[in-house]
Scaffold this motif. Structure first.
Motif, PDB file in Angstrom:
ATOM      1  N   LYS A 212       0.831  -1.217   0.000  1.00 23.16           N
ATOM      2  CA  LYS A 212       0.000   0.000   0.000  1.00 23.16           C
ATOM      3  C   LYS A 212       0.862   1.263   0.000  1.00 23.16           C
ATOM      4  CE  LYS A 212      -2.318  -0.973   3.737  1.00 23.16           C
ATOM      5  NZ  LYS A 212      -1.639  -2.253   4.023  1.00 23.16           N
ATOM      6  N   THR A 214       4.006   1.600  -0.932  1.00 24.35           N
ATOM      7  CA  THR A 214       4.737   1.718  -2.201  1.00 24.35           C
ATOM      8  C   THR A 214       3.830   2.303  -3.276  1.00 24.35           C
ATOM      9  OG1 THR A 214       6.066  -0.220  -1.622  1.00 24.35           O
ATOM     10  CG2 THR A 214       6.053   0.445  -3.933  1.00 24.35           C
ATOM     11  N   LEU A 215       2.590   1.833  -3.336  1.00 21.21           N
ATOM     12  CA  LEU A 215       1.619   2.362  -4.304  1.00 21.21           C
ATOM     13  C   LEU A 215       1.320   3.832  -4.018  1.00 21.21           C
ATOM     14  CD1 LEU A 215      -0.301   1.848  -6.666  1.00 21.21           C
ATOM     15  CD2 LEU A 215      -1.997   1.006  -5.032  1.00 21.21           C
ATOM     16  N   ASP A 252      -3.239   6.472   3.236  1.00 19.07           N
ATOM     17  CA  ASP A 252      -2.614   5.162   3.454  1.00 19.07           C
ATOM     18  C   ASP A 252      -2.856   4.786   4.900  1.00 19.07           C
ATOM     19  OD1 ASP A 252      -1.079   2.891   3.300  1.00 19.07           O
ATOM     20  OD2 ASP A 252       0.840   3.931   3.462  1.00 19.07           O
ATOM     21  N   VAL A 284      -6.006  -3.206  -1.721  1.00 17.03           N
ATOM     22  CA  VAL A 284      -4.756  -3.702  -2.311  1.00 17.03           C
ATOM     23  C   VAL A 284      -4.493  -5.123  -1.811  1.00 17.03           C
ATOM     24  CG1 VAL A 284      -2.306  -3.233  -2.684  1.00 17.03           C
ATOM     25  CG2 VAL A 284      -3.892  -1.333  -2.315  1.00 17.03           C
ATOM     26  N   ASN A 318      -1.753  -6.391  -6.511  1.00 13.18           N
ATOM     27  CA  ASN A 318      -0.393  -5.875  -6.640  1.00 13.18           C
ATOM     28  C   ASN A 318       0.614  -7.039  -6.711  1.00 13.18           C
ATOM     29  OD1 ASN A 318       1.651  -3.942  -6.708  1.00 13.18           O
ATOM     30  ND2 ASN A 318       1.776  -3.795  -4.484  1.00 13.18           N
ATOM     31  N   ALA A 364       3.280  -2.127  -8.304  1.00 15.06           N
ATOM     32  CA  ALA A 364       3.648  -0.782  -7.867  1.00 15.06           C
ATOM     33  C   ALA A 364       5.161  -0.614  -7.871  1.00 15.06           C
ATOM     34  CB  ALA A 364       3.086  -0.512  -6.471  1.00 15.06           C
ATOM     35  N   LYS A 367       6.171  -0.511 -11.501  1.00 15.25           N
ATOM     36  CA  LYS A 367       5.324   0.466 -12.206  1.00 15.25           C
ATOM     37  C   LYS A 367       4.673  -0.130 -13.454  1.00 15.25           C
ATOM     38  CE  LYS A 367       8.018   4.302 -10.353  1.00 15.25           C
ATOM     39  NZ  LYS A 367       8.814   5.504 -10.578  1.00 15.25           N
ATOM     40  N   LEU A 370       0.349   0.956 -14.461  1.00 16.36           N
ATOM     41  CA  LEU A 370      -0.070   2.090 -13.628  1.00 16.36           C
ATOM     42  C   LEU A 370      -0.917   3.099 -14.402  1.00 16.36           C
ATOM     43  CD1 LEU A 370       2.864   2.877 -11.183  1.00 16.36           C
ATOM     44  CD2 LEU A 370       0.822   1.523 -10.830  1.00 16.36           C
TER      45      LEU A 370
END
Length: 404
Positions: A212, A214-215, A252, A284, A318, A364, A367, A370
């Protein structure tokens, strides 16, 4: 299994059971998770002990023979801590401590310790302290050795309360003060949320360590702390994000986990106000985890507890870069094909069907996909915004016309 070895890590033994509620496979998975929790807290797991039993021993959690086996290993291998996978009663904790003569923790105590390490803000520290006090209260008798010297007899009778009663009163008073402090901070945070205006609110939710943060960093171009450990994020972080020319807020939140202690669910429910007040949830999921569907159920259960299960939700799968299905040979009649053998395309079809095409598959970290993710979030946020402000819908183009 965690392969990391470090002389500075505390030497730990894990203890779990196999019963009707958790078979051998599930017990192994819980202990894998407990080992990751132990590593996160600063420990190195030297050995695991597992016992099959219908129900835990009310005195020592595991049977006498298995306890003797654990004691022998602890004595022979300089073990400082033994961690049990389920919550121990105060009596069990006292009895086991006397037998093993080392530090005894259960899953709840371990998670509380990690939360205490990770809490950065005054709010998070207050919530953790409240949970710790509520966990400590029924265990005071076993944790204060000076109380064992209390005796009756000449000169020992008199007015006032015993030390154990004094200790309990101090902890109860502390709990009352912490609850009042949380109420005050809750009011302040409610004012802060009210000051954000009418921007659409999006909340990232999910199991712990699914990516989460990182996203969040990727889509908000911020530096939220992210690490490959459980509960890297405790403090809710809110960022303003603009996709196309449409601004919205994204938050987050703390990750969820199976067997989450009741004290933590209660004390952190106020942290989850960001989830309760969100207009859209991004759930996520770490699709590379072998039991990610069970993780989804655990998250949905907690969302249900905080009256947020029916909110508009996009499932965000993810870590597609790390997904590796188990090999399956269709000519091998001895092996039954299961979901562990599903390809990524098969999972996509499965979850697209389950969620009425409301699922995304991304990485994430690398990438991947995205742009598709941003377009989908833009589309959902735009629909909510237009419903809220129908008079300015011309300001925001359709998703096909936006520039990322």
């Amino acid at each position: 299994m965690i392969e990391k070895k470090d002389i500075s890590l505390e030497r730990v033994v894990l203890v779990g059971i196999i019963n009707k509620q958790q078979d051998e496979e599930k017990s192994k998975e819980y202990l894998d998770e407990l080992e990751f929790l132990t590593y996160t807290a600063g420990g190195e797991v030297i050995k695991r002990f597992v016992q099959k039993m219908d129900m835990p021993n009310p005195k020592t959690f595991i049977g006498t023979g298995k306890m003797d086996e654990v004691k022998q290993f602890v004595d022979d291998n300089d073990i400082g801590t033994v961690i049990f996978d389920d919550e121990l009663s105060p009596a069990q904790e006292r009895n086991i401590s006397k037998i093993l003569n080392c530090k005894i923790l259960d899953r709840t105590n371990l998670i509380l310790d990690i939360f205490a390490q990770r809490a950065q803000t005054s709010y998070a520290r207050t919530q953790v302290e409240l949970a710790q006090c509520e966990y400590l209260l029924p265990r005071l008798k076993g944790m204060w050795t000076h109380l064992e010297r209390q005796k009756g007899g000449i000169g020992m009778r008199g007015p006032g309360e015993t030390e154990i009663e004094t200790d309990r009163r101090i902890v109860r008073d502390k709990i009352a003060l912490l609850k009042e402090k949380i109420k005050i901070i809750d009011k302040q945070m409610a004012v802060q949320r009210g000051n954000r205006g009418q921007l659409v609110r999006v909340a990232l939710v999910g199991y712990t360590n699914v990516g989460k943060s990182t996203l969040m960093n990727v889509i908000s171009k911020s530096e939220v702390f992210a690490e490959n450990k459980l509960f890297a994020t405790l403090d809710t972080t809110v960022r303003k994000v603009v996709i196309g020319n449409l601004p919205f807020l994204i938050s987050d939140t703390v990750g969820f986990i199976r067997k989450l202690p009741t004290q933590l669910i209660e004390s952190f429910k106020s942290t989850l106000d960001e989830v309760r007040e969100a207009d859209l949830l991004l759930h996520v999921v770490d699709i590379s985890h072998s039991n990610f569907e069970e993780h989804i159920e655990s998250v949905n259960k907690i969302l249900d507890e905080i009256q947020s299960k029916d909110k508009p939700t996009i499932m965000v799968f993810n870590k597609i870069d790390a997904y590796k299905p188990e090999y399956y040979n269709p000519t091998d009649l001895d092996i039954e094909r299961t979901t562990l053998h599903y390809s990524l395309d098969e999972w996509k079809r499965t979850w697209m069907s389950k969620t009425q095409n409301n699922a995304l598959f991304i990485s994430a970290l690398n990438k991947e996909n995205l742009d598709e993710f941003r377009k989908r979030v833009y589309k959902e946020v735009r629909e909510i915004h237009v419903q809220r402000f129908p008079y300015n819908n011309f300001l925001y183009p359709d998703v096909e016309d936006i520039e990322l």
